[in-house]
Design an enzyme around this catalytic site. Structure first.
Site, PDB file in Angstrom:
ATOM      1  N   GLU A  41      -2.093   3.706  -4.531  1.00  0.00           N
ATOM      2  CA  GLU A  41      -1.101   4.775  -4.630  1.00  0.00           C
ATOM      3  C   GLU A  41      -1.610   5.777  -5.649  1.00  0.00           C
ATOM      4  O   GLU A  41      -2.207   5.405  -6.657  1.00  0.00           O
ATOM      5  CB  GLU A  41       0.257   4.243  -5.071  1.00  0.00           C
ATOM      6  CG  GLU A  41       1.305   5.354  -5.205  1.00  0.00           C
ATOM      7  CD  GLU A  41       2.707   4.851  -5.542  1.00  0.00           C
ATOM      8  OE1 GLU A  41       3.661   5.631  -5.403  1.00  0.00           O
ATOM      9  OE2 GLU A  41       2.837   3.681  -5.940  1.00  0.00           O
ATOM     10  N   CYS A  79       6.216   4.949  -4.093  1.00  0.00           N
ATOM     11  CA  CYS A  79       7.256   5.966  -4.246  1.00  0.00           C
ATOM     12  C   CYS A  79       6.840   7.313  -3.667  1.00  0.00           C
ATOM     13  O   CYS A  79       7.697   8.158  -3.401  1.00  0.00           O
ATOM     14  CB  CYS A  79       7.626   6.109  -5.719  1.00  0.00           C
ATOM     15  SG  CYS A  79       8.513   4.696  -6.397  1.00  0.00           S
ATOM     16  N   ASN A 131       9.601   1.964   1.971  1.00  0.00           N
ATOM     17  CA  ASN A 131       9.117   1.359   0.737  1.00  0.00           C
ATOM     18  C   ASN A 131      10.285   1.168  -0.225  1.00  0.00           C
ATOM     19  O   ASN A 131      10.862   2.150  -0.685  1.00  0.00           O
ATOM     20  CB  ASN A 131       8.049   2.247   0.085  1.00  0.00           C
ATOM     21  CG  ASN A 131       7.693   1.783  -1.313  1.00  0.00           C
ATOM     22  OD1 ASN A 131       6.990   0.789  -1.491  1.00  0.00           O
ATOM     23  ND2 ASN A 131       8.173   2.495  -2.336  1.00  0.00           N
ATOM     24  N   GLU A 132      10.666  -0.070  -0.485  1.00  0.00           N
ATOM     25  CA  GLU A 132      11.633  -0.383  -1.554  1.00  0.00           C
ATOM     26  C   GLU A 132      12.957   0.367  -1.416  1.00  0.00           C
ATOM     27  O   GLU A 132      13.547   0.788  -2.421  1.00  0.00           O
ATOM     28  CB  GLU A 132      11.033  -0.084  -2.930  1.00  0.00           C
ATOM     29  CG  GLU A 132       9.875  -0.963  -3.315  1.00  0.00           C
ATOM     30  CD  GLU A 132       9.434  -0.734  -4.763  1.00  0.00           C
ATOM     31  OE1 GLU A 132      10.118   0.011  -5.491  1.00  0.00           O
ATOM     32  OE2 GLU A 132       8.401  -1.295  -5.153  1.00  0.00           O
TER      33      GLU A 132
END
Length: 826
Positions: free
Chosen positions: A58, A248, A380-381
């Site tokens: 990332e 994120c 994602n999350e």
């Protein structure tokens, strides 16, 4: 390459190994043993997939621009903006001599490359690069390029220098009268420097864009290439997969594209179509972590890198539900359909024939062969599991209808447990999802306690992708805890199909998240202790688990003991009527703050004062403002506190079992931007969550908080009602092992972690296995607090040969060590 072409090496000649500690001499058979390992080679354990261990890339901590992407010029296209970082301007990293102005007009180089620099006659601009400057090495070649336009023609003079003078012979470039054109020059460094500056001077009015300087010696000498030392560190792991680009970056910001229709939105989720094609035509974007993304390192480069290192590409696409604190579901059917189509187009870009629209674009970029994409992750999350899953179903249905061979991966939110996790897992199980991505960052203690996490998972349910995990530090004690946990991952390889430590990279001068696997600056890189652990496991996986058992360490657990504490986080709060009562009814502490606060010791940040009979922390921007009172030996007590939030982002932190500033429990009420409450345990500074519920704290309202500690059982009450509780009785077992078989070499690989300060004399019984007398031993051993740095490698493997292997033999594993024995079978 396909997923079946992953390379694997043994421990022999794969690397030059450095000694860090003396290896133990094997103990004699008659010695007393502390532990016993019993192996059953006749039994069949779970198969381990070749892709089990991988990496997660990332763009955090400047992992891309200023990191893996080898470009040495910062803000090369003058696209920096306050949207990226409040301190940025289009001339960040540049200094101007004379007249220069960044222009956004119709004369730009490309539609999505909005800005260019108008440089006046006789003027110059100088770029500072990253970290301390542009780093060059004596004798190495550096390739300069620039897009330029001069109405009347002219010349550019390009120089490379530092405070000590010239670093390479200057280059003069003639700029033609016509429109935009790309101009190139090469520099050969005449000395080494880490503080270089690149200057471009114009003798006539000239427009500039894409001012670039690359080392010619990039990884595999690719144009628009990768920084060689960083890429090689990843390649040395021989990862089974590369997950990218987030994180994120994928599930935050606008889901719109970068166009006039959307108003050229600069805070967007990472979208793959922004990142392909000629670099001068790619979009720019704000990075969630507080800087700019040039997208010079984009999807094509990710796919190429994965192929180059023999890894499976595993891209992540937005699900149109934001996370990472934003937590909004996008309600726009047309936009959702566009993103679903983008995902289908991504598969075509990776795998489609050159006659297809997106396969042709891949071929035009230089890769007519497919990239063999087999896995895609959606989202994602996400903290909104129901909203996420409604959208996930549509992505999955579309992908499976057109590309049934592609596995579509879901996720379980940002935590290892709790209501979001439970809801997400139920949705995934009920829908028979193929694989679920779990993420968690916990203390070393948690990893030692939870080696058995996947023992009880349903073998017939979704597989687990442990896409992000780390133990909150880069010391060897963190690597030891992670190694102990990894033995549990391998033992459960029939459930845990993929796993990757996170994050991968950190530029030491631009850190937003720590710990990280590989650290670097503008001229050097080094693997952390965690990197060495990952490398040892990733290059010695084996292809099947051999069932084994081991004796454990006697439990020394007593009751929860410690003092009490009060704290806040980005909040001002007032506390009153603190009372600690022993189980027999006697008073250990009573303070109504009618006088002073002499019984309290301030160990954190912030500002505490007694005001109107309350103990008030007044700084609503300070983090972890702990004050504590009482005795570290207290146990079996009731704690009562009255708390009132005065201002700020969160609620209260009420601590118990306080041993020191790094080891305690606290009830975090209104944490995570006042969205949930949880009990967290800190051990040596690393925190993990024991129990959590959604909820918030109202400003100005007084709350009665009661905590009942009995043995290792803790019960919590809010305003007289039971809120929850937990029993902290899981042993932090320091001795862990797993055994695998490498069918290619015929070896048993005995992997043992001894995460304690005492050596572990161990009787090893290999059962019916017929084994050679010699075994190769690789050991990581160091002090628990040892940390690798640019100048010191305290944690590195050492190899030796053991000559006393038999079906039953004894071996002493060093204190604080990870040891792999590769034992040949006859």
């Amino acid at each position: 390459m396909s997923r079946t072409t992953r390379r694997r090496v043994g421990l022999g000649a794969s690397a030059v190994l450095l000694a860090t500690a003396a290896l133990p001499a094997p103990a004699h058979a008659e010695d007393t043993t502390d532990y016993a390992i019993t192996v059953d080679p006749a039994a069949t354990g779970p198969k381990i997939d070749k892709t089990m261990y991988g990496v997660f890339f990332e763009d955090i901590n400047r992992a891309a621009d200023g990191g893996l992407y080898a470009e040495l010029v910062q803000n090369r296209s003058f696209e920096y903006s306050a949207d990226d970082n409040g301190s940025y301007t289009p001339l960040t990293a540049w200094t101007v001599s004379g007249a220069a102005q960044v222009v956004n007009d119709s004369g730009r180089l490309a539609e999505r490359n909005r800005n260019h620099l108008a440089l006046g006659a006789g003027s110059a601009v100088t770029n500072a690069g990253y970290n301390t400057g542009i780093a060059v090495r004596d004798g190495e070649t550096y390739d300069f390029s620039v897009w330029a336009r001069a109405g009347a023609g002219g010349a550019l003079t390009v120089t490379l220098q530092d405070s000590g003078g010239t670093l390479a012979t200057a280059r003069r470039i003639a700029v033609k009268k016509n429109g935009w054109a790309r101009y190139k020059a090469a520099f050969v460094a005449t000395r080494t420097s880490t503080t270089g500056r690149l200057t471009v001077a114009a003798d006539a009015a000239t427009s500039l864009d894409m001012v670039s300087l690359f080392p010619r010696d990039t990884y595999r000498h690719e144009p628009n290439g990768l920084r060689k030392d960083l890429a090689e560190k990843v390649a040395a792991l021989h990862p089974g997969f590369v997950r990218f680009p987030g994180g994120c970056l994928v599930n935050t910001g606008s889901m719109e594209d970068y166009s006039e229709t959307s108003g050229w939105q600069r805070k967007r989720a990472y979208q793959w179509k922004d990142t392909i094609g000629p670099v001068e035509t790619r979009a720019t974007n704000s990075n969630f972590w507080g800087y700019n993304q040039s997208y010079g390192l984009g999807y094509y480069e990710y796919f190429r890198f994965a192929e180059d290192i023999g890894a499976m590409p595993l891209p992540v696409v937005p699900a149109l539900v934001t996370g990472c604190g934003q937590n909004q579901a996008v309600a726009d059917d047309a936009l959702l359909k566009r993103h679903i189509q983008d995902t289908l187009d991504l598969v075509e870009f990776a795998n489609g024939p050159v006659t297809s629209e997106w396969g042709r674009k891949r071929a035009e970029m230089g890769h007519p062969e497919p990239f063999h994409l087999t896995h895609i992750e959606v989202g994602n999350e996400e903290n909104l599991p129901n909203e996420f899953f409604a959208r996930f179903r549509q992505f999955r249905a579309a992908v499976q209808a057109k590309y049934p061979y592609v596995r579509v991966i879901s996720n379980s939110g940002p935590d290892d447990a709790g209501p979001t996790f439970d809801t997400a897992w139920k949705l995934n199980r009920d829908a028979k999802v193929d694989m679920v991505d779990e993420h968690y960052y916990n203390s070393p203690q948690w990893f030692l306690q939870n080696n058995d996490r996947y023992d009880s998972y349903d073998r017939s349910g979704p597989k687990v992708f442990l896409g992000e995990y780390a133990s909150q530090g880069n010391a060897f004690k963190n690597g030891l805890a992670e190694a102990a946990y990894m033995t549990g991952l391998e033992r459960n390889a029939d459930v845990v199909e993929l796993a990757s430590y996170a994050p991968l990279f950190a530029n030491e001068d631009y850190v937003q998240w720590s710990p990280d696997m590989v650290w670097f600056n503008n001229h050097a890189s080094w693997g952390s202790a965690d990197y060495e652990v990952q490398k040892l496991f990733m290059t010695n996986v084996g292809d099947r688990v051999v069932p084994s058992t081991a004796t454990g360490t006697p439990s020394l657990s007593g009751p929860v003991t410690g003092a009490v504490g009060l704290s806040t986080w980005n909040t001002s709060a007032a506390y009153d009527d603190v009372k600690v009562t022993a189980a027999d009814g006697s008073t250990l502490l009573s303070d109504d703050f009618s006088g002073d606060a002499a019984r309290w010791t301030h160990t954190g940040t912030g500002s505490w004062t007694v005001q109107d009979g309350q103990y008030v922390q007044t700084d609503d921007t300070a983090e972890n403002t702990m004050v504590q009172a009482g005795d570290a030996g207290w146990h079996d007590y009731d704690l009562h506190v009255k708390a009132t939030k005065k201002s700020g982002q969160e609620g209260f932190l009420v601590a118990f079992g306080v041993k020191d500033t790094g080891s305690y429990y606290w009830w975090n009420l209104g944490g995570w931007n006042n969205t949930r409450s949880a009990v967290e345990q800190a051990v040596d500074g690393g925190k993990s969550t024991l129990v959590a519920e959604a909820g918030s704290i109202d400003t100005g309202r007084a709350y009665d908080i009661d905590i009942k500690v009995r043995g290792r059982r803790v019960t919590l009450y809010l305003d007289g009602k039971e809120w929850g509780g937990f029993t902290d009785d899981k042993p932090a077992e320091p001795f862990r092992q797993v055994v695998t078989r490498d069918a290619k070499t015929g070896e048993l690989i005995v992997k043992v972690v001894n995460a304690q300060p005492a050596a572990a004399r161990t009787a090893i019984d290999l059962g019916t296995a017929r084994v050679a007398a010699k075994a190769q031993v690789t050991t990581l051993a160091a002090a628990p607090d040892a940390v690798n740095t640019e100048t010191s490698t305290a944690v590195a493997p050492r190899t030796s040969t053991l000559t006393s292997v038999a079906r039953k033999f004894t071996y002493t594993f060093p204190a604080n060590s990870v040891t792999f024995l590769r034992i040949k079978q006859k």
